[in-house]
Enzyme design. Structure first.
Site, PDB file in Angstrom:
ATOM      1  N   GLY A 164       2.459   1.904   2.629  1.00 57.41           N
ATOM      2  CA  GLY A 164       1.737   2.902   3.515  1.00 57.41           C
ATOM      3  C   GLY A 164       0.605   3.494   2.913  1.00 57.41           C
ATOM      4  O   GLY A 164      -0.218   4.347   3.529  1.00 57.41           O
ATOM      5  N   SER A 165       0.470   3.710   1.580  1.00 51.38           N
ATOM      6  CA  SER A 165      -0.572   4.030   0.981  1.00 51.38           C
ATOM      7  C   SER A 165      -1.787   3.260   0.974  1.00 51.38           C
ATOM      8  O   SER A 165      -2.827   3.534   0.398  1.00 51.38           O
ATOM      9  CB  SER A 165      -0.126   4.497  -0.667  1.00 51.38           C
ATOM     10  OG  SER A 165       0.762   5.301  -0.829  1.00 51.38           O
ATOM     11  N   SER A 215      -0.258   7.378  -4.676  1.00 48.32           N
ATOM     12  CA  SER A 215       1.243   7.043  -5.071  1.00 48.32           C
ATOM     13  C   SER A 215       1.989   8.324  -4.961  1.00 48.32           C
ATOM     14  O   SER A 215       1.733   9.146  -5.848  1.00 48.32           O
ATOM     15  CB  SER A 215       1.485   6.231  -6.235  1.00 48.32           C
ATOM     16  OG  SER A 215       2.856   6.396  -6.664  1.00 48.32           O
ATOM     17  N   LYS A 216       2.799   8.626  -3.958  1.00 44.60           N
ATOM     18  CA  LYS A 216       3.511   9.932  -3.911  1.00 44.60           C
ATOM     19  C   LYS A 216       4.182  10.216  -5.307  1.00 44.60           C
ATOM     20  O   LYS A 216       4.055  11.245  -5.426  1.00 44.60           O
ATOM     21  CB  LYS A 216       4.621   9.743  -2.740  1.00 44.60           C
ATOM     22  CG  LYS A 216       5.334  11.086  -2.459  1.00 44.60           C
ATOM     23  CD  LYS A 216       6.495  10.788  -1.621  1.00 44.60           C
ATOM     24  CE  LYS A 216       6.051  10.747  -0.036  1.00 44.60           C
ATOM     25  NZ  LYS A 216       7.438  10.763   0.794  1.00 44.60           N
ATOM     26  N   THR A 217       4.963   9.212  -5.753  1.00 42.21           N
ATOM     27  CA  THR A 217       5.562   9.571  -7.065  1.00 42.21           C
ATOM     28  C   THR A 217       4.880   9.396  -8.306  1.00 42.21           C
ATOM     29  O   THR A 217       5.424   9.712  -9.380  1.00 42.21           O
ATOM     30  CB  THR A 217       6.883   8.732  -7.105  1.00 42.21           C
ATOM     31  OG1 THR A 217       6.674   7.371  -7.157  1.00 42.21           O
ATOM     32  CG2 THR A 217       7.927   9.109  -5.987  1.00 42.21           C
ATOM     33  N   PHE A 218       3.783   8.513  -8.180  1.00 43.25           N
ATOM     34  CA  PHE A 218       3.105   7.935  -9.388  1.00 43.25           C
ATOM     35  C   PHE A 218       3.859   7.112 -10.332  1.00 43.25           C
ATOM     36  O   PHE A 218       3.608   7.109 -11.541  1.00 43.25           O
ATOM     37  CB  PHE A 218       2.236   9.219 -10.002  1.00 43.25           C
ATOM     38  CG  PHE A 218       0.929   8.948 -10.440  1.00 43.25           C
ATOM     39  CD1 PHE A 218      -0.193   9.234  -9.209  1.00 43.25           C
ATOM     40  CD2 PHE A 218       0.462   8.766 -11.613  1.00 43.25           C
ATOM     41  CE1 PHE A 218      -1.405   8.703  -9.712  1.00 43.25           C
ATOM     42  CE2 PHE A 218      -0.791   8.429 -11.818  1.00 43.25           C
ATOM     43  CZ  PHE A 218      -1.745   8.578 -11.103  1.00 43.25           C
ATOM     44  N   THR A 220       5.176   4.231  -8.699  1.00 39.82           N
ATOM     45  CA  THR A 220       5.180   2.734  -7.927  1.00 39.82           C
ATOM     46  C   THR A 220       4.709   1.723  -9.059  1.00 39.82           C
ATOM     47  O   THR A 220       3.654   1.791  -9.218  1.00 39.82           O
ATOM     48  CB  THR A 220       4.369   2.691  -6.353  1.00 39.82           C
ATOM     49  OG1 THR A 220       4.912   3.804  -5.846  1.00 39.82           O
ATOM     50  CG2 THR A 220       4.693   1.574  -5.746  1.00 39.82           C
ATOM     51  N   GLN A 359       4.469  -2.806   9.748  1.00 36.14           N
ATOM     52  CA  GLN A 359       5.066  -1.905   8.825  1.00 36.14           C
ATOM     53  C   GLN A 359       5.545  -0.639   9.711  1.00 36.14           C
ATOM     54  O   GLN A 359       6.973  -0.615   9.312  1.00 36.14           O
ATOM     55  CB  GLN A 359       4.122  -1.400   7.604  1.00 36.14           C
ATOM     56  CG  GLN A 359       4.908  -0.474   6.743  1.00 36.14           C
ATOM     57  CD  GLN A 359       4.184   0.415   5.913  1.00 36.14           C
ATOM     58  OE1 GLN A 359       3.097   0.929   6.143  1.00 36.14           O
ATOM     59  NE2 GLN A 359       4.945   0.993   4.912  1.00 36.14           N
ATOM     60  N   GLU A 363       9.321  -1.604   9.249  1.00 34.48           N
ATOM     61  CA  GLU A 363      10.180  -0.775   8.205  1.00 34.48           C
ATOM     62  C   GLU A 363      10.889   0.193   8.986  1.00 34.48           C
ATOM     63  O   GLU A 363      11.981   0.366   8.423  1.00 34.48           O
ATOM     64  CB  GLU A 363       9.382  -0.522   7.295  1.00 34.48           C
ATOM     65  CG  GLU A 363       9.618   0.000   6.099  1.00 34.48           C
ATOM     66  CD  GLU A 363       8.553   0.496   5.048  1.00 34.48           C
ATOM     67  OE1 GLU A 363       8.334  -0.500   4.178  1.00 34.48           O
ATOM     68  OE2 GLU A 363       7.835   1.207   4.939  1.00 34.48           O
ATOM     69  N   HIS A 394      -7.285 -19.104  20.439  1.00 34.84           N
ATOM     70  CA  HIS A 394      -7.519 -20.678  19.706  1.00 34.84           C
ATOM     71  C   HIS A 394      -6.726 -21.120  18.745  1.00 34.84           C
ATOM     72  O   HIS A 394      -6.630 -22.190  18.014  1.00 34.84           O
ATOM     73  CB  HIS A 394      -9.024 -20.673  19.237  1.00 34.84           C
ATOM     74  CG  HIS A 394      -9.822 -20.600  20.493  1.00 34.84           C
ATOM     75  ND1 HIS A 394     -10.578 -21.591  21.166  1.00 34.84           N
ATOM     76  CD2 HIS A 394     -10.627 -19.463  20.883  1.00 34.84           C
ATOM     77  CE1 HIS A 394     -11.204 -21.218  22.141  1.00 34.84           C
ATOM     78  NE2 HIS A 394     -11.262 -19.938  21.945  1.00 34.84           N
ATOM     79  N   LYS A 516      12.848  -5.164  -5.476  1.00 30.72           N
ATOM     80  CA  LYS A 516      12.298  -4.293  -6.472  1.00 30.72           C
ATOM     81  C   LYS A 516      13.107  -4.169  -7.845  1.00 30.72           C
ATOM     82  O   LYS A 516      12.614  -4.294  -8.649  1.00 30.72           O
ATOM     83  CB  LYS A 516      11.630  -2.959  -6.075  1.00 30.72           C
ATOM     84  CG  LYS A 516      10.555  -3.120  -4.932  1.00 30.72           C
ATOM     85  CD  LYS A 516       9.849  -1.644  -4.899  1.00 30.72           C
ATOM     86  CE  LYS A 516      10.757  -0.691  -4.345  1.00 30.72           C
ATOM     87  NZ  LYS A 516       9.878   0.560  -3.967  1.00 30.72           N
TER      88      LYS A 516
END
Length: 550
Positions: A164-165, A215-218, A220, A359, A363, A394, A516
């Site tokens: 989303g970022s 990054s929300k949390t910084f 990621t 997404q 998601e 095409h 992850k």
């Protein structure tokens, strides 16, 4: 009413009965032949925008529906308490119960004076504070007042984020390219593949480049790794770490990690935990949008979405455009057995729109467990995909016209082009294809029609089109910041309504976590010597091949 499985609702069973007795026998060209007013009955116009931005027409008439179908689907939405869940969302209740969070992104685009409260607190003062910060900063960069470490104005902006970022800002800045500032070059880096960053940096000068670390949390992994490599690239020229402050800003909530990275807290743009990633383009994550198109246009983008929010909340379900689109989608996925949904924007600027909607939809609604913890016994989470027309005609349109799968489709086009080349000839050709494709999907071509063209008998089956393929036609006046905002919000509320009927939580995304977590274990093994043996034989073989080479 409280329920677990949507399939146990009386209205669901009524829709199932209707499908068996009526729905699966419907023939679109017969429906149009019997009712000359079908277009008027099943078309709706969204009039919530200013004259220069709207209106937007939504034509649902080329769907396998009757008035009775719509009545039964609306009853299903009411029994599933779609309106109650909608009202709870706007009241700031924690409808994302698995993470104990409100779902409050509409507050980010609340351009009215109305308060919006979460946990008894009006969030609007905080929202407006961040917007003012975004305005001041974007104005300074765009005007050249914000200078890099050598006193030169910013010429390149690199947004480093993922999910989303990234998807929202990429799509919106591409869609609104006609409004972009020509002397600002935008780059987006999301993939952990070093190629993505390397190719972006080839086009940048450290003295005139601004990095937005989103990054929300910084924390990621992909974003932080790319951000560190970007900082290393910058410092290879700038040398002095204090210069980072002029060239890096953070779109985050984690001040501790942001300042540890070297970014000043004054250059941190915050947003709250009630902003989900796939709904974050309206927040500080949209800073790249504001920088590129200007804050006034960004505000218009917010206002268009707000207008759709107001419409969704105030319009009865029987005439509610996003709700009806969602119910028709459920009609196909859960009763006709359709598995995918095509979005084909006939506008080159919207070439990333399907990826963004992927997404948003997949998601959100790629879930198999209901809000009460039961496994569903019906289909959820359609596979959404698409490419712009006419390119898509095409490539994969062959399968849509003559394949074995039912693929409902959204066709989207503006009446006014930003580039009316050759006295608008290009756009007239584009629209002719747009209209013709929806008609061709509906009508098909009978063996008799093929034979009448002189086609040899043995070739006739190969040139026959079954037809009866459904589609929605969405026609905007023009793709402007406001109309784009309204279209995105439309799809958000489609996604919300689907999830509400299916009784799933559309606002968490635990499905992205397992891979992850396992990747961290694999990475640790890649950084040690020796073969690995603690996975299955396939995974062991793949890891060892990477470690040892061919």
């Amino acid at each position: 009413m409280s329920f677990s499985l949507a399939s146990t609702l009386p209205a669901w069973q009524a829709v199932q009965t209707h499908y068996e007795s009526v729905g699966k026998h419907l023939v679109l060209k017969e429906l149009f032949a019997k009712d000359s007013s079908r277009f008027e009955k099943f078309s709706f116009t969204f009039n919530g925008l200013k004259e220069e931005d709207g209106p937007i027409l939504f034509d649902f008439s080329k769907n396998l529906i009757t008035e009775e179908t719509v009545e039964l689907l609306v009853k299903l939405a009411k029994e599933a308490n779609v309106e109650g869940l909608r009202d709870a969302l706007f009241a700031g209740e924690h409808i994302n119960f698995t993470e104990d969070r409100a779902v409050f992104h509409p507050a980010l685009r609340n351009v009215s004076e109305k308060p919006m409260k979460v946990n008894g607190q009006d969030v609007m003062p905080g929202v407006r504070k961040v917007l003012r910060h975004m305005k001041e900063f974007s104005d300074a960069v765009r005007s050249g007042a914000w200078k890099g470490y050598t006193g030169k104005p910013i010429k390149s902006i690199v947004n480093v984020g993922i999910g989303g970022s990234d998807l929202g800002p990429v799509m919106v800045t591409e869609a609104l390219k006609p409004y972009g500032q020509e002397n600002l070059e935008l780059h987006f880096v999301s993939n952990i593949d070093g190629t993505h960053l390397a190719e972006a940096l080839k086009k940048c000068d450290p003295e005139t480049t601004l990095f937005l670390i989103a990054s929300k949390t910084f924390t990621t992994a992909e974003t932080c790794t790319n951000a560190k490599s970007a900082k290393d690239w910058f410092l290879a020229s700038a040398k002095d770490p204090s210069h980072v402050a002029k060239h890096f800003v953070a779109l985050s909530t984690n001040e501790k990690e942001v300042t540890a990275f070297g970014i000043s807290a004054q250059n941190m743009f915050e947003f709250s935990d009630w902003v989900g990633g796939r709904y974050s383009v309206w927040s500080a994550i949209g800073l790249s949008v504001a920088l590129y198109i200007g804050y006034e246009n960004f505000e218009a983008f917010l206002s268009g979405a707000h207008a759709m929010d107001e419409y969704f909340c105030s319009t009865p379900l029987e005439k509610n455009i996003p709700a009806l689109a969602a119910l028709i989608s459920i009609w196909y996925s859960d009763f006709f057995g359709a598995q995918t949904h095509l979005v084909a924007p006939y506008d080159q600027y919207l070439h990333r729109f399907p990826a963004y909607l992927q997404q948003l939809s997949m998601e959100s609604n790629g879930k198999a467990i209901t809000r009460s913890g039961d496994m569903v016994n019906y289909t959820t989470g359609k596979i959404l995909w698409g490419e712009p027309g006419t390119n898509s005609q095409h490539s994969f349109f062959q399968l849509i016209h003559q394949g074995t799968k039912l693929i409902p489709a959204d066709f989207l086009i503006p009446i006014e082009s930003h580039n009316p080349i050759d006295n608008n000839k290009h756009h007239r050709m584009l629209f002719s294809n747009f209209a013709a494709q929806t008609e061709a999907l509906m009508l098909g071509k009978t063996p008799a029609e093929v034979k009448a063209e002189g086609t040899p008998d043995e070739i006739v089956p190969h040139k026959t089109f079954v037809g009866n393929r459904p589609s929605n036609s969405i026609i905007a006046k023009k793709i402007t910041p406001a109309s784009l905002g309204a279209l995105i919000a439309f799809y958000e509320w489609v996604t919300f309504t689907e999830g509400a009927v299916w009784n799933i939580n559309s606002f968490d995304q635990f499905g992205v976590e397992l891979g992850k977590k396992l990747a961290k274990n694999v990475l640790a093994q890649l950084e040690t010597k020796g073969d690995v043996e603690n996975h299955d034989s396939s995974t062991n073989g793949l890891i060892n091949l990477f470690k040892n080479g061919f």
